[in-house]
Motif scaffolding. Structure first.
Motif, PDB file in Angstrom:
ATOM      1  N   MET B 219       0.810  -1.220   0.000  1.00  0.00           N
ATOM      2  CA  MET B 219       0.000   0.000   0.000  1.00  0.00           C
ATOM      3  C   MET B 219       0.847   1.275   0.000  1.00  0.00           C
ATOM      4  N   PRO B 220       1.901   1.371   0.862  1.00  0.00           N
ATOM      5  CA  PRO B 220       2.704   2.606   0.844  1.00  0.00           C
ATOM      6  C   PRO B 220       3.276   2.910  -0.535  1.00  0.00           C
ATOM      7  N   PHE B 221       3.653   1.882  -1.281  1.00  0.00           N
ATOM      8  CA  PHE B 221       4.236   2.126  -2.601  1.00  0.00           C
ATOM      9  C   PHE B 221       3.175   2.596  -3.590  1.00  0.00           C
ATOM     10  N   LEU B 222       1.978   2.026  -3.472  1.00  0.00           N
ATOM     11  CA  LEU B 222       0.893   2.474  -4.342  1.00  0.00           C
ATOM     12  C   LEU B 222       0.556   3.929  -4.032  1.00  0.00           C
ATOM     13  N   LEU B 223       0.495   4.243  -2.735  1.00  0.00           N
ATOM     14  CA  LEU B 223       0.206   5.620  -2.336  1.00  0.00           C
ATOM     15  C   LEU B 223       1.294   6.565  -2.832  1.00  0.00           C
ATOM     16  N   GLU B 224       2.525   6.056  -2.837  1.00  0.00           N
ATOM     17  CA  GLU B 224       3.631   6.882  -3.285  1.00  0.00           C
ATOM     18  C   GLU B 224       3.461   7.258  -4.756  1.00  0.00           C
ATOM     19  N   GLY B 225       3.164   6.263  -5.586  1.00  0.00           N
ATOM     20  CA  GLY B 225       2.947   6.530  -7.006  1.00  0.00           C
ATOM     21  C   GLY B 225       1.774   7.471  -7.209  1.00  0.00           C
ATOM     22  N   LEU B 226       0.736   7.226  -6.422  1.00  0.00           N
ATOM     23  CA  LEU B 226      -0.460   8.058  -6.515  1.00  0.00           C
ATOM     24  C   LEU B 226      -0.140   9.514  -6.161  1.00  0.00           C
ATOM     25  N   THR B 227       0.680   9.687  -5.117  1.00  0.00           N
ATOM     26  CA  THR B 227       1.077  11.038  -4.706  1.00  0.00           C
ATOM     27  C   THR B 227       1.853  11.741  -5.817  1.00  0.00           C
ATOM     28  N   LEU B 228       2.791  11.010  -6.424  1.00  0.00           N
ATOM     29  CA  LEU B 228       3.564  11.596  -7.524  1.00  0.00           C
ATOM     30  C   LEU B 228       2.619  12.073  -8.621  1.00  0.00           C
ATOM     31  N   GLY B 229       1.637  11.234  -8.952  1.00  0.00           N
ATOM     32  CA  GLY B 229       0.673  11.578  -9.996  1.00  0.00           C
ATOM     33  C   GLY B 229      -0.138  12.810  -9.631  1.00  0.00           C
ATOM     34  N   LEU B 230      -0.529  12.879  -8.373  1.00  0.00           N
ATOM     35  CA  LEU B 230      -1.353  13.991  -7.902  1.00  0.00           C
ATOM     36  C   LEU B 230      -0.566  15.304  -7.968  1.00  0.00           C
ATOM     37  N   VAL B 231       0.675  15.260  -7.470  1.00  0.00           N
ATOM     38  CA  VAL B 231       1.519  16.459  -7.483  1.00  0.00           C
ATOM     39  C   VAL B 231       1.723  16.938  -8.922  1.00  0.00           C
ATOM     40  N   LEU B 274      -7.019  15.904 -15.560  1.00  0.00           N
ATOM     41  CA  LEU B 274      -5.581  15.868 -15.266  1.00  0.00           C
ATOM     42  C   LEU B 274      -5.302  15.040 -14.017  1.00  0.00           C
ATOM     43  N   VAL B 275      -6.069  15.289 -12.949  1.00  0.00           N
ATOM     44  CA  VAL B 275      -5.864  14.550 -11.696  1.00  0.00           C
ATOM     45  C   VAL B 275      -6.110  13.059 -11.931  1.00  0.00           C
ATOM     46  N   GLY B 276      -7.180  12.759 -12.660  1.00  0.00           N
ATOM     47  CA  GLY B 276      -7.489  11.354 -12.943  1.00  0.00           C
ATOM     48  C   GLY B 276      -6.356  10.675 -13.696  1.00  0.00           C
ATOM     49  N   SER B 277      -5.859  11.327 -14.758  1.00  0.00           N
ATOM     50  CA  SER B 277      -4.783  10.705 -15.538  1.00  0.00           C
ATOM     51  C   SER B 277      -3.512  10.596 -14.717  1.00  0.00           C
ATOM     52  N   GLY B 278      -3.204  11.659 -13.947  1.00  0.00           N
ATOM     53  CA  GLY B 278      -1.984  11.646 -13.135  1.00  0.00           C
ATOM     54  C   GLY B 278      -2.019  10.527 -12.116  1.00  0.00           C
ATOM     55  N   VAL B 279      -3.123  10.456 -11.378  1.00  0.00           N
ATOM     56  CA  VAL B 279      -3.267   9.434 -10.345  1.00  0.00           C
ATOM     57  C   VAL B 279      -3.283   8.037 -10.980  1.00  0.00           C
ATOM     58  N   GLY B 280      -3.966   7.929 -12.111  1.00  0.00           N
ATOM     59  CA  GLY B 280      -4.029   6.636 -12.806  1.00  0.00           C
ATOM     60  C   GLY B 280      -2.648   6.166 -13.231  1.00  0.00           C
ATOM     61  N   LEU B 281      -1.895   7.061 -13.900  1.00  0.00           N
ATOM     62  CA  LEU B 281      -0.559   6.678 -14.371  1.00  0.00           C
ATOM     63  C   LEU B 281       0.376   6.402 -13.196  1.00  0.00           C
ATOM     64  N   GLY B 282       0.275   7.238 -12.144  1.00  0.00           N
ATOM     65  CA  GLY B 282       1.118   7.032 -10.960  1.00  0.00           C
ATOM     66  C   GLY B 282       0.858   5.684 -10.327  1.00  0.00           C
ATOM     67  N   SER B 283      -0.414   5.343 -10.176  1.00  0.00           N
ATOM     68  CA  SER B 283      -0.753   4.059  -9.560  1.00  0.00           C
ATOM     69  C   SER B 283      -0.328   2.905 -10.455  1.00  0.00           C
ATOM     70  N   LEU B 284      -0.540   3.081 -11.770  1.00  0.00           N
ATOM     71  CA  LEU B 284      -0.147   2.022 -12.703  1.00  0.00           C
ATOM     72  C   LEU B 284       1.354   1.763 -12.596  1.00  0.00           C
ATOM     73  N   GLY B 285       2.135   2.870 -12.550  1.00  0.00           N
ATOM     74  CA  GLY B 285       3.586   2.736 -12.443  1.00  0.00           C
ATOM     75  C   GLY B 285       3.993   1.970 -11.199  1.00  0.00           C
ATOM     76  N   SER B 286       3.386   2.323 -10.053  1.00  0.00           N
ATOM     77  CA  SER B 286       3.801   1.640  -8.823  1.00  0.00           C
ATOM     78  C   SER B 286       3.272   0.211  -8.781  1.00  0.00           C
TER      79      SER B 286
END
Ligand SMILES: Nc1ncnc2c1ncn2[C@@H]1O[C@H](COP(=O)(O)OP(=O)(O)O)[C@@H](O)[C@H]1O
Ligand SMILES: [Mg+2]
Lengths: 271, 295
Positions: B219-231, B274-286
């Protein structure tokens, strides 16, 4: 020498831990508390004693070598079982099969009613919460203090904060490390690190404790104190499996001994 | 109560782990965020441009007027009656070349007579033909073209067709660029998270061995990717907002007749895309980074 508190002290600490709260696990079960008796007296464990883990017709082959271990073993509730054998005999492999780190090539491994052969993911983690493992190389986290290392196991297992607080100090007392709670592993001696590893393995009150060469790197004094802790735990009803290549300690502590002879696990008569 | 308490213990354990992870990611976090920002900025820019073009097409397409330019020798007055009889024509107004020239003269702010400078009036008579329904615009325009004395017809639909072509091109380029950048962004995020996973493999191993559930471990890693996407999404949106204002000013000053607008709903939707794509790509990456361990 930093031998832990007297055994009476230990008992009262352990008892405080074993006061079961509704829906919680505890060290002592009914059957086991009935066999609690003064030290030094042997326990007459009948053959009908509940088997809490077994390996049936298990073989284990590592690809590179043609060698294959064969193991048939029942671990009964209340056992203080020693697994001996020379280095490389397969002792660690046996323990790893009991906590699901290695899978048997054939045969069946069952722990606490759960078949481990194909266990993974969430179900494997659930099983591991019911056992405690003291690893041969301790596996302590270098950047966390003694207290954090022990609490880490509880956090990982989703214990509530209050419960973590309640368990931490008594457990550190059992292993005689309450004074060193804020030390980092590298500031501790080998014997102390070993005891941190034991504390982490027992803090969640497992029904089965596996210790891989817990005295392997220790001097005589520390060896004795570590085994004394394990014996106290065993007296409280924890089933204990210890591996060692040191034959001398076996005589003093073992209730049962099994050994690897030519890749085959055989039981030795200790009485 | 116990359950609520557990969730809270969990939450701050996981948040702490996430922050530790972000700290350990170091400059790689910025690499990941920058790639994502560029991607999301271009994606947002393309999307908005496409919307603007579509809106312009809609506006032009709904215009009911056809401009008819005559040949120099043809007379608007004569043609007007003929045009008025055509099917679908509602109203016709005439602009003579004389009127057109004086208007031009006024617009240019010139005092002297242009006919002298230009040796005659180079302009032609033109008609503004109002059509009854949008569907009839094209047929009326075709009929008008066939009328003798008519040199050219212009109507919104033609411009609209050209804008549709531009929009198509924008979308294809956008698809290609965002596809390529999306791939890169996911790869960079995956690498970042994998490095963090690697730097924490001892903790992960211990967690696995003491019976932590896999989902809590990762979970922390998924949240990390998600945070990157959000920022990244927030930075990209900020950039987009700023460039939008700048471009709107430039257009106002330089090409005031150009109307490139998006609706209020579209303006509100853009940050969420933008937020949706960012969070989506961030989560996908992690997710890709830890998938190996999740099995
Ligand atoms: N991952 C592995 N791959 C191949 N061989 C291994 C692996 N782990 C252990 N072995 C081999 O299996 C045998 C038993 O190892 P181990 O159980 O660690 O012995 P012990 O703990 O009794 O010293 C040894 O010969 C060792 O080399
Ligand atoms: Mg070993």
């Amino acid at each position: 020498m930093d031998v832990p508190s007297s055994s009476r002290n230990l008992r009262s600490i352990l008892s405080s831990l074993t006061e079961a709260r509704p829906g919680e696990r505890a060290f002592a079960t009914k059957e086991v508390s009935s066999v609690l008796m003064p030290q030094g007296q042997t326990l007459a464990l009948s053959e009908t004693e509940k088997v809490i883990a077994y390996l049936h017709k298990v073989t284990k082959t590592y690809d590179k070598q043609g060698r294959s271990l064969s193991i048939d073993l029942d671990i009964r509730q209340g056992d203080f079982l020693f697994i001996t054998g020379i280095s490389g005999a397969g002792k660690s492999t046996l323990l790893k099969m009991l906590y699901g780190e290695e899978k048997p090539t054939s045969g069946e491994v069952v722990v606490d009613g759960t078949r481990l052969n194909k266990l993974r993911g969430h179900s494997l983690s659930c099983l591991r919460r019911r056992i405690g493992v003291v690893f041969q190389d301790y596996k302590l986290l270098p950047r966390r203090t003694v207290a954090e290392n022990v609490a880490f196991a509880l956090q990982a297992q989703n214990f509530p904060k209050a419960e973590i607080r309640r368990r931490l100090l008594p457990t550190l007392k059992i292993v005689g490390l309450e004074e060193k709670a804020e030390h980092f592993p590298e500031q501790l001696s080998g014997g102390e690190q070993q005891r941190v590893a034991i504390a982490r393995a027992i803090v969640h009150t497992p029904v089965l404790l596996l210790a891989d060469e817990p005295t392997g790197n220790l001097d005589a004094g520390n060896t004795w104190s570590v085994l004394e802790i394990l014996r106290q735990l065993n007296d409280m009803g924890v089933t204990i499996v210890v591996t060692t290549h040191d034959e001398t300690i076996v005589q003093t502590f073992a209730k049962r001994v099994v050994t690897f002879e030519q890749n085959q696990l055989v039981e030795l008569d200790v009485r | 109560m116990v359950f609520v308490q557990q969730v809270f213990t969990r939450a701050d354990f996981i948040l702490k782990e996430t922050l530790t992870g972000l700290r350990r990611g170091g400059w790689m976090n910025w690499a990941a965020v920058s790639t994502l920002v560029i991607l999301l900025f271009l994606f947002g820019f393309g999307t908005r441009l496409s919307w603007q073009l579509q809106n312009a097409v809609a506006t032009l397409g709904s215009q009911l007027e056809v401009s008819v330019y005559l040949t120099p020798e043809a007379s608007g007055k004569k043609l007007m009656q003929k045009v008025e009889t055509l099917d679908g024509v509602q109203k016709v107004t005439l602009q003579t070349k004389k009127d057109a020239l004086s208007q031009l003269q006024k617009e240019m702010g010139l005092k002297q007579d242009l006919t002298q400078t230009l040796e005659g009036n180079p302009l032609v008579d033109s008609l503004r033909v109002k059509v009854a329904t949008p569907e009839q615009v094209t047929t009326v325009a075709e009929q008008l073209k066939a009328v003798p004395g008519v040199a050219q017809t212009r109507y919104g639909g033609e411009a609209a067709n050209r804008l549709i072509q531009i929009d198509k091109t924008v979308r294809w380029i956008g698809l290609g660029v965002t596809g390529l950048l999306g791939f890169t962004a996911v790869a960079v995020i995956t690498t970042t998270i994998r490095l963090v996973v690697l730097s924490r493999r001892k903790e992960i191993e211990v967690m696995q061995l003491v019976g932590a559930a896999p989902i809590w471990i990762y979970m922390p890693f998924l949240l990390e990717g998600l945070t990157l996407g959000l920022v990244a999404a927030m930075i990209a949106w900020g950039g987009l907002h700023y460039t939008d204002q700048f471009l709107a000013q430039q257009i106002q000053v330089n090409v005031p007749f150009m109307v490139l607008e998006i609706s209020e709903e579209q303006a509100n939707l853009l940050p969420w895309i933008l937020v949706g794509s960012g969070v989506g790509l961030g989560s996908l990456g992690s997710l890709l980074a830890v998938s190996k361990y999740l099995r």
